[in-house]
Design an enzyme around this catalytic site. Structure first.
Site, mmCIF file in Angstrom:
data_model
loop_
_atom_site.group_PDB
_atom_site.id
_atom_site.type_symbol
_atom_site.label_atom_id
_atom_site.label_comp_id
_atom_site.label_asym_id
_atom_site.label_seq_id
_atom_site.Cartn_x
_atom_site.Cartn_y
_atom_site.Cartn_z
ATOM 1 N N ASP A 235 0.842 -1.262 -0.073
ATOM 2 C CA ASP A 235 -0.091 0.044 -0.134
ATOM 3 C C ASP A 235 1.046 1.109 -0.092
ATOM 4 O OD1 ASP A 235 -1.719 2.206 0.639
ATOM 5 O OD2 ASP A 235 -2.467 1.301 2.295
ATOM 6 N N PHE B 29 -12.657 8.877 -0.741
ATOM 7 C CA PHE B 29 -11.477 8.759 -1.502
ATOM 8 C C PHE B 29 -11.769 7.158 -2.257
ATOM 9 C CE2 PHE B 29 -7.600 6.840 -2.630
ATOM 10 C CZ PHE B 29 -7.043 7.888 -3.311
#
Length: 563
Positions: free
Chosen positions: A421, A493
Site C-alpha cells: 500500500d 476517496f
C-alpha cells in the site's frame, strides 16, 4: 412565502432550541437591475418556503443544486420520496409542520449536516436515517417518539448514537457482488522451463482503524474484527496465492490467527510491526499493526528476512536536514523483505529445468507507505529509502549460498517482487520513481524542502548531469487504472494506491484479478467499504507471474548493474 437569494424580505422567525445552528440565517437582497441587464447570473443555493403550505410542487425536486431547504412553519403532512433527488442538501428544516412520518428515501441525502424535525407528529424514525453519517445537528424535540429513542438522544453524543442504532438495525438488501473477473494477459512459455506463481497484495484494515468515526456509513457489526477477519481469511483461501503480502495486520492477529490458520494450508510467514511497537509495553504492543509475508512452503523456502524502518533510516541519514528529522523521522512506517528460494514444485509449466536452475533467488518485499496526502515528500523519501535498502539486500545476497556446492547468488541476478500500500496515485512521484527508475531532484513532490544533500549522500544515486535520483531496478506494475480504477474505496476517496511491481526483464504477467463490478456499487448505492460483503476498505490484488531462470552473464534480470 418563498425566499431565496435575490429576495428583499427578511427571514421569518424560526423555532429555536439547543439543536439550532449558532449562525443566524443571512438576509438576501434583489440583484440590481443593471447587473440583471448585464447578464449576471444568480448563484442561489438556498430556498425557504414558509407560510401555510400544505403541498409541495413536484418542480421543487428538480432544484438539485440546493444546499439548504427550509420548509418549516407550514402545514405539510408528508414529504414525498422525491426529496432524495436533492443530493446536495446540507441543511433541511422540516420543523413546525404536521408530519407523521418521513420517507425512507431521506436516507439518500448523505451530505446532510443539519436536519430539524421538531414540533411534528413523528412517532418513529425510518431506519434509513442511519445512513446520514455526516449529520451533526438533529432536532427531534416536540415529537411523540418512543421513550427509548428520546432517552438515547438525550445522552452525550445522542445524535451519533441514534444514527448508529438506526444503521445497525437497517437490513442490507444488496445482493452479493458478482465474482471479480480473471483477466488473462498471456500464455505460459512451453518452450523452456519457467517458474509460475501467484501473488496477492492486500491491506486488511486493522481493527483499531475500523471505527465509526472513520467509516460512519458502515454498521458497527460490519466493522467488528470478529466479523471481518473471517471474510478476509476466506478471501485469502479462495484465491490461494503462492505469495501473500499483507498490510495493517495487528501483531496479535498475525501470531494467533493468520499464521496458525495459513500454516494449515501449507504456508509459512514472517511479520514485523511498525516501529512504535519498540516503545510500548507488551500489553499495548500486540495491537500495533504491521506488514506480513506468507509463502507456500511447497514452492519456496526462506533464506532470510529483513526489516526496513524508515524512521531509523531518516535519523541515520538526516545530515542536519530539519525536514528529514521533523517530517520523515516522525513517521513509523515500515517495509519487510524476504529473500526466498524457489523449489522444484514452482517450475510447473511442464518442462523440467536444469538442476542448477531450480533454486532461484526471489526477493519479495511488502511495504506500507505513509498515508497523508499533505506529506507527498515523505512518501517519496520513504520509497527512495526502500529501494536503496533492497539494493543493499541484493548485494548482501552474494554472501548467501542457495544450495551447498552451488555458486553464490549474484546481486545482479536477484529478481524482485515489490507489493504494498503505497498510498500514492499513478501520477505521483512515488510511482514515477518506481516505474521509471529515476526522479528529478526538482520534482514537485519534494515540496522544495531540504532533502537533496542527505538523499545524495546515503540514500539514492544522483546524477549531476541529469539532476536525477535513480534506483537500479527495472520494474513494471501489474495494475494500472485501465484495469483497476481503484484499490481503495471509501466515501471520501476512491483511487488506485496499492500495487504489485515485478522485475520486468524476467517476469511476465499471465493474468490478474479484475475490479469489483462498478455497476454493483451504483445499483445498490454502496457509499464505500468496508461492506457486508467486502471486509476491508481496500480490494485485494492478485497476479499470476511467469519467471524465467536467471542465467549468469546476462546481468539484466531485474537489476541494472552498476557502471
Amino acid at each position: 412565502m418563498i425566499q431565496f437569494p435575490g429576495s428583499p424580505f427578511n427571514t421569518m422567525s424560526r423555532h429555536k432550541d439547543k439543536y439550532e445552528p449558532s449562525n443566524p440565517r443571512r438576509s438576501h437582497t434583489f440583484m440590481p437591475l443593471e447587473e440583471v441587464n448585464a447578464g449576471k447570473k444568480s448563484q442561489w443555493m438556498e430556498l425557504e418556503i414558509t407560510g401555510t403550505i400544505r403541498n409541495l410542487s413536484p418542480n421543487l425536486w428538480k432544484l438539485q443544486h440546493l444546499t439548504s431547504l427550509y420548509l418549516n412553519d407550514n402545514h405539510l403532512t408528508r414529504i414525498p420520496p422525491e426529496i432524495c433527488r436533492l443530493t446536495c442538501l446540507v441543511q433541511l428544516d422540516l420543523s413546525c409542520n404536521k408530519l407523521r412520518n418521513l420517507p425512507p428515501e431521506i436516507g439518500e441525502l448523505v451530505t446532510l449536516r443539519e436536519l430539524l424535525l421538531h414540533n411534528n407528529y413523528i412517532r418513529a424514525l425510518p431506519l434509513e436515517m442511519g445512513k446520514l453519517f455526516k449529520l451533526q445537528i438533529l432536532g427531534l424535540k416536540g415529537n411523540p417518539l418512543s421513550t427509548d429513542i428520546m432517552t438515547l438522544f438525550s445522552e452525550v453524543n445522542g445524535t451519533d448514537k441514534i444514527l448508529s442504532y438506526l444503521l445497525d438495525n437497517l437490513p442490507i438488501t444488496a445482493p452479493l457482488p458478482p465474482m471479480r473477473p480473471w483477466i488473462p494477459l498471456g500464455h505460459p512459455d512451453r518452450n523452456r522451463p519457467t517458474c509460475i506463481f501467484t501473488v496477492m497484495c492486500y491491506n486488511v484494515l486493522c481493527d483499531k482503524y475500523a471505527t465509526r468515526q472513520m467509516y460512519g456509513y458502515c454498521p458497527s457489526w460490519v466493522l467488528k474484527w470478529e466479523y471481518r477477519r473471517k471474510s478476509i481469511l476466506e478471501e485469502i483461501r479462495h484465491y490461494s496465492a503462492d505469495i501473500i503480502s499483507l498490510q495493517e495486520v495487528e501483531t496479535e492477529q498475525f501470531y494467533n490467527y493468520f499464521l496458525p490458520e495459513l500454516k494449515r494450508d501449507g504456508y509459512d510467514g514472517i511479520f514485523s510491526p511498525k516501529s512504535r511497537a519498540k516503545t510500548m509495553a507488551e500489553s499495548d504492543r500486540r495491537y500495533v499493526d504491521g506488514c506480513a509475508i506468507f509463502y507456500r512452503t511447497a514452492k519456496f523456502s526462506l533464506v532470510y528476512d529483513h526489516l526496513i524502518e524508515f524512521n531509523q533510516l531518516a535519523l541515520a541519514n538526516a545530515e542536519g536536514s530539519d525536514d528529514m528529522l521533523n517530517r520523515v523521522m516522525t513517521k513509523d512506517n515500515i517495509g519487510l523483505a524476504a529473500l526466498l528460494e524457489t523449489k522444484e514444485a514452482a517450475w510447473s509449466n511442464g518442462i523440467r529445468p536444469d538442476p542448477s536452475q531450480i533454486h532461484q533467488p526471489l526477493l519479495v518485499c511488502t511495504a506500507h507507505i505513509h498515508w497523508d496526502p499533505q506529506y507527498c515528500d515523505v512518501k517519496l523519501v520513504q520509497t527512495m529509502m526502500l529501494m536503496n535498502e533492497l539494493k543493499q539486500l541484493t548485494q548482501d545476497a552474494v554472501g548467501h549460498s542457495f544450495r551447498p556446492g552451488h555458486n553464490k547468488a549474484d546481486p545482479s541476478h536477484t529478481q524482485l517482487l515489490l507489493c504494498g500500500d503505497f498510498n500514492s496515485l499513478l501520477d505521483s512521484g512515488v510511482i514515477e520513481f518506481l516505474n521509471s527508475s529515476r526522479i528529478s531532484a526538482n520534482h514537485p513532490d519534494f515540496k522544495e524542502l531540504g532533502y537533496k544533500a542527505c538523499l545524495q549522500k546515503g540514500i539514492a544515486p544522483f546524477s549531476d548531469k541529469t539532476n536525477e535520483f535513480t534506483h537500479p531496478f527495472r520494474l513494471s506494475t501489474a495494475y494500472t487504472t485501465d484495469v483497476m480504477p481503484y484499490s481503495n474505496y471509501t466515501y471520501d476517496f476512491k483511487g488506485l494506491i496499492d500495487y504489485i511491481f515485478f522485475s520486468k526483464n524476467t517476469m511476465v504477467p499471465l493474468g490478474l484479478l479484475g475490479p469489483v463490478d462498478a455497476e454493483w456499487f451504483r445499483e445498490n448505492k454502496v457509499l464505500g467499504c468496508p461492506h457486508r460483503d467486502i471486509p476491508s476498505d481496500h480490494f485485494s490484488l492478485l497476479v499470476e507471474l511467469e519467471m524465467s531462470p536467471t542465467y549468469s552473464g546476462l546481468g539484466s534480470n531485474g537489476f541494472i548493474p552498476r557502471r
